[in-house]
Every structure is written in C-alpha cells, then in structure tokens.
Enzyme design. Structure first.
Site, PDB file in Angstrom:
ATOM      1  N   ASP A 207       0.853  -1.187   0.000  1.00 42.42           N
ATOM      2  CA  ASP A 207       0.000   0.000   0.000  1.00 42.42           C
ATOM      3  C   ASP A 207       0.887   1.234   0.000  1.00 42.42           C
ATOM      4  O   ASP A 207       1.807   1.332   0.815  1.00 42.42           O
ATOM      5  CB  ASP A 207      -0.934   0.031   1.207  1.00 42.42           C
ATOM      6  CG  ASP A 207      -1.986   1.116   1.057  1.00 42.42           C
ATOM      7  OD1 ASP A 207      -3.028   0.833   0.423  1.00 42.42           O
ATOM      8  OD2 ASP A 207      -1.759   2.244   1.518  1.00 42.42           O
ATOM      9  N   SER A 208       0.612   2.156  -0.910  1.00 46.84           N
ATOM     10  CA  SER A 208       1.428   3.365  -1.046  1.00 46.84           C
ATOM     11  C   SER A 208       0.612   4.615  -0.764  1.00 46.84           C
ATOM     12  O   SER A 208      -0.557   4.706  -1.160  1.00 46.84           O
ATOM     13  CB  SER A 208       1.997   3.474  -2.469  1.00 46.84           C
ATOM     14  OG  SER A 208       2.830   2.386  -2.777  1.00 46.84           O
TER      15      SER A 208
END
Length: 208
Positions: free
Chosen positions: A75-76
């Site tokens: 997840d960014s």
C-alpha cells in the site's frame, strides 16, 4: 512455490514482471478507510504497513492450494505537510494536491507484507516499509489541466506516477524508484530472504 500479488495495481504487476516474476493477481476487499480511521494516530509508515498486511492476509486466507504460496501485499501513500494522502479519486482533489506540492518535496511511503502460506495455512509473515523522497516540478496551469484530463492522477497515490504521464512533472527522487511505482524490489528481496526465499527462486524469465 507460487507467487500471489494481493493488489489490483498494474504498475506493481509490471514491476514484478520486468524483474522476472509472473505472479497471480488476487485483489482483496479490505475496507481501507475503516482501517485508517481505526489507526488515525499511528505514524505514516505504520498505517501503510497495516494496510499492506491486511490486504495480504485477506488474500492469503483464500489460498487453499497445496504446497507453498507466497502472498505479497502493498500500500502506497504520499506523506507531505504532515499529512498522508492516497488516491484523490476526483480531478478537483488532484488539482488541489498538485497546487500544494508543485515545486516541493514529499515522501512516497509504501508498506509491504510477504506471507508464506503452506497448504492453506499462514506460517510466516514478514513486513516492512520503504520511503522515497520525490522532488516535484511545477507544471503550468495548462499542463496540469491536460494531465488531470487524462484521468491518470485520479487513481494513484499522491496524484502522480513516475513511470507514466506524471513522470514529466517529477524533477527527481532520492531513494528506490521501484518504491515510487508501488513496490520496492530491494525491500521485497529482504522480506523474502527473511522467509528463506530468494527472488531468483521465483524467476520465470531468464536471459539466454
């Protein structure tokens, strides 16, 4: 061993394929907003790592294959002005973000989780995060409107890409470029290593 990518991101899949891997894609149904709300006071790195772990775990629990399956979740988000921002989802939000970050720097933070699943049971978990500093250019009003009109910045963390049209508006980075695209190869290599696996064990593409 089979590799599963717990992400719908075509950019992450592209990075892994270019690096010799060919994962199966299985997308989780994690409620990201609810998870973030439950950990609102957590540091940025902890939040993205929690999201990555939740995605990987959700997908791992659906793996009933015999043998060993490695599940990778990521997840960014962009950390700028003390705020963690994800996908804008609308042109108005993306425009506001670009107006705020143009000519400045931010940190692209990506949480990673790698799970080793054996005969349907999660046996090992390795987690971590990577941070890359991004130096943003200052697009003209016309350039920004043209970029927004493509729709690309609406569906990506921080409202920009490094490997797509947004690359025109990034002056430079300090750190791992693959992390900005969405999955840090150096970090994934270390996480795999902690599980006793090398990425070379997973290569499906070899140079002759």
């Amino acid at each position: 061993m089979r590799l599963v990518l717990a992400s719908a991101s075509p950019a992450r899949l592209s990075v892994l394929r270019a690096a010799g891997l060919d994962p199966v894609v299985r997308v989780s149904d994690v409620d990201e907003d609810a998870l973030l709300a439950a950990h609102a006071a957590a540091p940025a790195a902890e939040k993205v790592t929690l999201l990555a772990g939740a995605k990987a775990t959700t997908v791992a629990r659906t793996c009933e294959d015999a043998g060993v399956v490695l599940v990778v979740g990521c997840d960014s988000m962009l950390h700028i002005d003390g705020e963690l921002v994800g996908k804008p989802h609308s042109a108005d939000v993306a425009r506001e973000r670009w107006q705020a970050m143009a000519g400045r720097t931010g940190e692209l933070v990506t949480g990673h989780a790698v799970l080793r699943v054996v005969d349907g049971e999660i046996e090992q978990v390795a987690e971590g995060h990577a941070v890359t500093t991004v130096r943003f250019a200052t697009p003209t009003d016309a350039e920004l409107e043209a970029y927004l009109a493509t729709g690309e910045p609406l569906a990506v963390a921080g409202s920009f890409t490094l490997d797509g049209l947004g690359g025109w508006f990034v002056d430079g980075i300090d750190g791992d470029p693959s992390n900005v695209i969405g999955i840090s190869l150096p970090l994934v290599r270390r996480l795999l290593g902690s599980l006793g696996v090398s990425p070379t064990d997973l290569w499906t593409t070899r140079v002759s």
